[in-house]
Design a protein around this motif. Structure first.
Motif, PDB file in Angstrom:
ATOM      1  N   ASN A  41       1.446  -1.485  -0.195  1.00  0.00           N
ATOM      2  CA  ASN A  41       0.479   0.127  -0.168  1.00  0.00           C
ATOM      3  C   ASN A  41       1.434   1.116   0.271  1.00  0.00           C
ATOM      4  O   ASN A  41       0.931   1.955   0.785  1.00  0.00           O
ATOM      5  N   ARG A  42       1.528   1.302  -1.187  1.00  0.00           N
ATOM      6  CA  ARG A  42       2.355   2.668  -0.800  1.00  0.00           C
ATOM      7  C   ARG A  42       1.669   3.849  -1.150  1.00  0.00           C
ATOM      8  O   ARG A  42       2.606   4.595   0.114  1.00  0.00           O
ATOM      9  N   GLU A  43       0.847   3.786  -1.774  1.00  0.00           N
ATOM     10  CA  GLU A  43       0.335   5.319  -1.563  1.00  0.00           C
ATOM     11  C   GLU A  43      -0.525   5.168  -0.735  1.00  0.00           C
ATOM     12  O   GLU A  43      -0.971   6.535  -0.351  1.00  0.00           O
ATOM     13  N   GLU A  44      -0.903   4.605  -0.476  1.00  0.00           N
ATOM     14  CA  GLU A  44      -2.325   5.115   0.988  1.00  0.00           C
ATOM     15  C   GLU A  44      -1.235   4.556   2.259  1.00  0.00           C
ATOM     16  O   GLU A  44      -2.005   5.386   3.483  1.00  0.00           O
ATOM     17  N   LYS A  96       3.150   6.759   1.920  1.00  0.00           N
ATOM     18  CA  LYS A  96       3.619   8.037   1.716  1.00  0.00           C
ATOM     19  C   LYS A  96       2.840   8.924   3.058  1.00  0.00           C
ATOM     20  O   LYS A  96       4.106   9.521   3.565  1.00  0.00           O
ATOM     21  N   PRO A  97       1.455   8.525   3.138  1.00  0.00           N
ATOM     22  CA  PRO A  97       1.207   9.670   4.692  1.00  0.00           C
ATOM     23  C   PRO A  97       1.866   9.224   5.560  1.00  0.00           C
ATOM     24  O   PRO A  97       2.454  10.118   6.613  1.00  0.00           O
ATOM     25  N   THR A 138       5.092   8.290   5.741  1.00  0.00           N
ATOM     26  CA  THR A 138       6.280   9.071   5.933  1.00  0.00           C
ATOM     27  C   THR A 138       6.185  10.495   6.238  1.00  0.00           C
ATOM     28  O   THR A 138       7.385  10.882   6.692  1.00  0.00           O
ATOM     29  N   ASN A 139       5.265  10.988   5.917  1.00  0.00           N
ATOM     30  CA  ASN A 139       4.773  11.996   5.640  1.00  0.00           C
ATOM     31  C   ASN A 139       4.881  12.517   7.612  1.00  0.00           C
ATOM     32  O   ASN A 139       4.780  13.972   8.068  1.00  0.00           O
TER      33      ASN A 139
END
Ligand SMILES: [Zn+2]
Length: 202
Positions: free
Chosen positions: A37-40, A43-44, A46-47
């Motif tokens: 789930n790279r995008e879901e 990414k969040p 990491t941010n």
């Protein structure tokens, strides 16, 4: 070795295994879930982690977590009760029972049972005494654990405030010996709070 040896994945598994309650097996499952789930998720996450790292600090006055750009609640208004706990997890547990609505002071641990008074290693005890005196607090509720160290800490605080007229209470003895606040069930904590008793200042 049949599969690729990916060092990023290995270090991620190692890091996640350090989190409470997670061994390497659950860490691997978490990493797989992230990868899929790279995008879901990645990414969040990491941010958000970067934001927390950059913006969230412990207040050096009360020990609570605060945002780096805002004033801590401990400086915002006057209050007449302070509940003293060892760590943030303890505060969250007390909060969740709903029995106490006042301010908190997070010590960051306990004094060692031996030679405690000369060994305050980074605990926010002096700032507690200052807060209490400065804010005309009426009651200090000591909710440290029922261990020898918790008792030592409790007595030290009571002793430091003995020249004041402030009421100092300790959670009732319903707390099992050695009992850490974080792991008490709501009912036990609720009644320990309700039946808290004054500490004699001698
Ligand atoms: Zn604060």
């Amino acid at each position: 070795m049949i599969s690729n040896n990916i060092k990023e994945i290995e270090s991620l598994i190692k890091l996640i295994s350090k989190l409470p309650g997670l061994g390497s097996k659950s860490a691997k499952r978490i990493v797989l879930k992230l990868i899929n789930n790279r995008e879901e998720l990645i990414k969040p996450l990491t941010n958000t982690l970067a934001q927390v790292y950059k913006n969230v600090i412990r207040c050096t006055n009360c020990g609570n977590l605060k945002s780096i750009n805002t004033q801590c609640i401990c400086l915002s208004k006057s209050y007449d009760q302070i509940c003293v706990v060892e760590n943030i997890a303890d505060m969250w547990v007390v909060e969740s029972t709903g029995i106490y609505k006042g301010h908190y002071h997070i010590l960051g641990g306990t004094l060692p049972s031996f030679d405690g008074k000369n060994n305050k290693n980074g605990l926010l005890i002096d700032s507690l005494i200052n807060r209490v005196k400065k804010n005309s607090v009426k009651e200090v509720i000591i909710a440290t654990s029922a261990s020898v160290e918790g008792e030592t800490t409790s007595h030290y605080i009571a002793d430091s405030l003995k020249d004041t007229k402030i009421k100092i209470t300790r959670l009732a003895k319903g707390v099992p010996v050695g009992g850490e606040i974080e792991f008490l069930d709501d009912g036990t904590l609720f009644s320990a709070f309700k039946n808290r008793a004054p500490i004699s200042k001698d």
